[in-house]
Design a protein around this motif. Sequence first.
Motif, short mmCIF file in Angstrom:
data_model
loop_
_atom_site.label_atom_id
_atom_site.label_comp_id
_atom_site.label_asym_id
_atom_site.label_seq_id
_atom_site.Cartn_x
_atom_site.Cartn_y
_atom_site.Cartn_z
N GLU A 1 70.92 39.10 8.19
CA GLU A 1 71.65 40.38 9.09
C GLU A 1 70.25 41.39 8.97
O GLU A 1 70.01 41.94 10.12
CB GLU A 1 72.83 40.92 8.60
CG GLU A 1 73.72 39.88 8.71
CD GLU A 1 73.95 39.35 10.44
OE1 GLU A 1 73.78 40.15 11.45
OE2 GLU A 1 73.87 38.29 10.69
N ALA A 2 69.74 41.64 7.98
CA ALA A 2 68.69 42.75 8.14
C ALA A 2 67.38 42.16 9.09
O ALA A 2 66.85 43.07 9.73
CB ALA A 2 68.06 42.97 6.70
N TRP A 3 66.94 40.82 8.83
CA TRP A 3 65.98 40.33 9.56
C TRP A 3 66.52 40.13 11.12
O TRP A 3 65.59 40.74 11.81
CB TRP A 3 65.80 38.88 9.03
CG TRP A 3 64.87 38.03 9.80
CD1 TRP A 3 63.97 38.36 10.50
CD2 TRP A 3 64.62 36.50 9.46
NE1 TRP A 3 62.98 37.04 10.91
CE2 TRP A 3 63.56 36.22 10.18
CE3 TRP A 3 65.22 35.73 8.63
CZ2 TRP A 3 63.27 34.66 10.19
CZ3 TRP A 3 64.86 34.40 8.55
CH2 TRP A 3 63.59 33.90 9.52
N ALA A 4 67.69 39.60 11.43
CA ALA A 4 68.14 39.91 12.71
C ALA A 4 68.14 41.20 13.27
O ALA A 4 67.88 41.29 14.50
CB ALA A 4 69.68 39.13 12.71
N ALA A 5 68.63 42.19 12.72
CA ALA A 5 68.65 43.61 13.40
C ALA A 5 67.06 44.06 13.62
O ALA A 5 67.19 44.94 14.42
CB ALA A 5 69.07 44.59 12.06
N ARG A 6 65.86 43.38 13.15
CA ARG A 6 64.74 43.76 13.51
C ARG A 6 64.33 42.89 15.03
O ARG A 6 63.33 43.31 15.39
CB ARG A 6 63.55 43.32 12.61
CG ARG A 6 63.94 44.09 11.14
CD ARG A 6 62.87 43.73 10.05
NE ARG A 6 61.61 44.14 10.78
CZ ARG A 6 60.34 43.47 10.71
NH1 ARG A 6 60.23 42.27 9.86
NH2 ARG A 6 59.45 44.08 10.97
N HIS A 7 65.05 42.34 15.44
CA HIS A 7 64.81 41.79 16.69
C HIS A 7 65.75 42.07 17.78
O HIS A 7 66.89 41.58 18.19
CB HIS A 7 64.90 40.19 16.70
CG HIS A 7 63.84 39.64 15.61
ND1 HIS A 7 62.52 39.43 16.24
CD2 HIS A 7 63.73 39.45 14.29
CE1 HIS A 7 61.64 39.20 15.07
NE2 HIS A 7 62.72 39.34 14.13
N PRO A 8 65.22 43.22 18.45
CA PRO A 8 66.13 43.83 19.14
C PRO A 8 66.46 43.20 20.69
O PRO A 8 66.41 42.05 20.77
CB PRO A 8 65.76 45.24 19.55
CG PRO A 8 64.34 45.21 19.24
CD PRO A 8 64.22 44.02 18.48
N ASP A 9 66.01 43.97 21.83
CA ASP A 9 66.25 43.49 23.04
C ASP A 9 65.29 42.59 23.72
O ASP A 9 64.12 42.59 23.27
CB ASP A 9 66.78 44.62 23.93
CG ASP A 9 65.84 45.55 24.23
OD1 ASP A 9 64.67 44.98 24.81
OD2 ASP A 9 66.06 46.67 24.42
N PRO A 10 65.59 41.77 24.89
CA PRO A 10 64.34 41.06 25.21
C PRO A 10 63.16 41.66 25.96
O PRO A 10 62.32 41.26 26.32
CB PRO A 10 65.36 40.28 26.32
CG PRO A 10 66.71 40.46 25.74
CD PRO A 10 66.65 41.61 25.21
N ARG A 11 63.34 43.18 26.06
CA ARG A 11 62.00 43.81 26.52
C ARG A 11 60.84 43.49 25.72
O ARG A 11 59.79 43.43 26.44
CB ARG A 11 62.49 45.16 26.67
CG ARG A 11 63.37 45.74 27.94
CD ARG A 11 63.53 47.28 27.68
NE ARG A 11 64.12 47.53 26.47
CZ ARG A 11 64.33 48.77 26.32
NH1 ARG A 11 64.43 49.76 27.05
NH2 ARG A 11 64.88 49.16 25.06
N ARG A 12 61.03 43.28 24.67
CA ARG A 12 59.86 43.06 23.95
C ARG A 12 59.00 41.88 24.32
O ARG A 12 57.85 41.82 24.32
CB ARG A 12 60.20 42.59 22.01
CG ARG A 12 59.43 42.13 21.46
CD ARG A 12 58.34 43.04 20.77
NE ARG A 12 57.06 42.28 20.34
CZ ARG A 12 57.00 41.59 19.29
NH1 ARG A 12 57.96 41.46 18.40
NH2 ARG A 12 55.94 41.28 18.78
N PHE A 13 59.73 40.69 24.75
CA PHE A 13 59.01 39.80 25.29
C PHE A 13 58.14 39.91 26.53
O PHE A 13 57.01 39.64 26.77
CB PHE A 13 59.89 38.32 25.74
CG PHE A 13 60.61 37.86 24.34
CD1 PHE A 13 59.80 37.26 23.24
CD2 PHE A 13 61.82 38.32 23.93
CE1 PHE A 13 60.33 36.96 22.18
CE2 PHE A 13 62.44 37.82 22.95
CZ PHE A 13 61.96 37.21 21.85
#
Length: 171
Positions: A42-54
């Motif tokens: 869950e800590a790892w998943a929380a570091r990958h926010p919204d699709p804007r990053r791509f």
Amino acid sequence: MPGENAPAIRPFRPDDAEALGALTLAAIRVTGARAYDGDQVEAWAARHPDPRRFRESAAKGDTILVCTDEADMPTAYVLMERHGHVDMLYCHPDHGGKGLAAALLARIEADARRRGIARLFAEASEIARPVFARAGFKQIHRRDFALEHAGAAVPIHNYAMAKTIGEKRED
């Protein structure tokens, strides 16, 4: 039409962003759970926010290659920053074990060679480490650190890995 041993790989399109975001979270939560505990996942998943990053990464010149299924839906992807950092390599859990990550790493290496990048490097998860190793990346060291999540420092680890590919340019 690619054969069974040659996955369809294409450049990222902005309309892939949402699918890649969902794919990333599925990979972390399902595949990642094979090597990390629930708090770590869950800590790892929380570091990958919204699709804007791509979209932002593509706009600044990072390379994103996407494996797709017969319906052109993303099944795996790799994101390499302009200086050779392989920042993301994820495969949807329903498509694991089919060689998609290996094919993506081979393609990203070819792209890096064309661009004159002499060295690729990554921070590979426990799950991704063998994939990178089979692609010729050498483990530099294990990285033990903590991710802040839900008011706690969650200990986790990954592996610094690198591959020297030279400066040969393809025409």
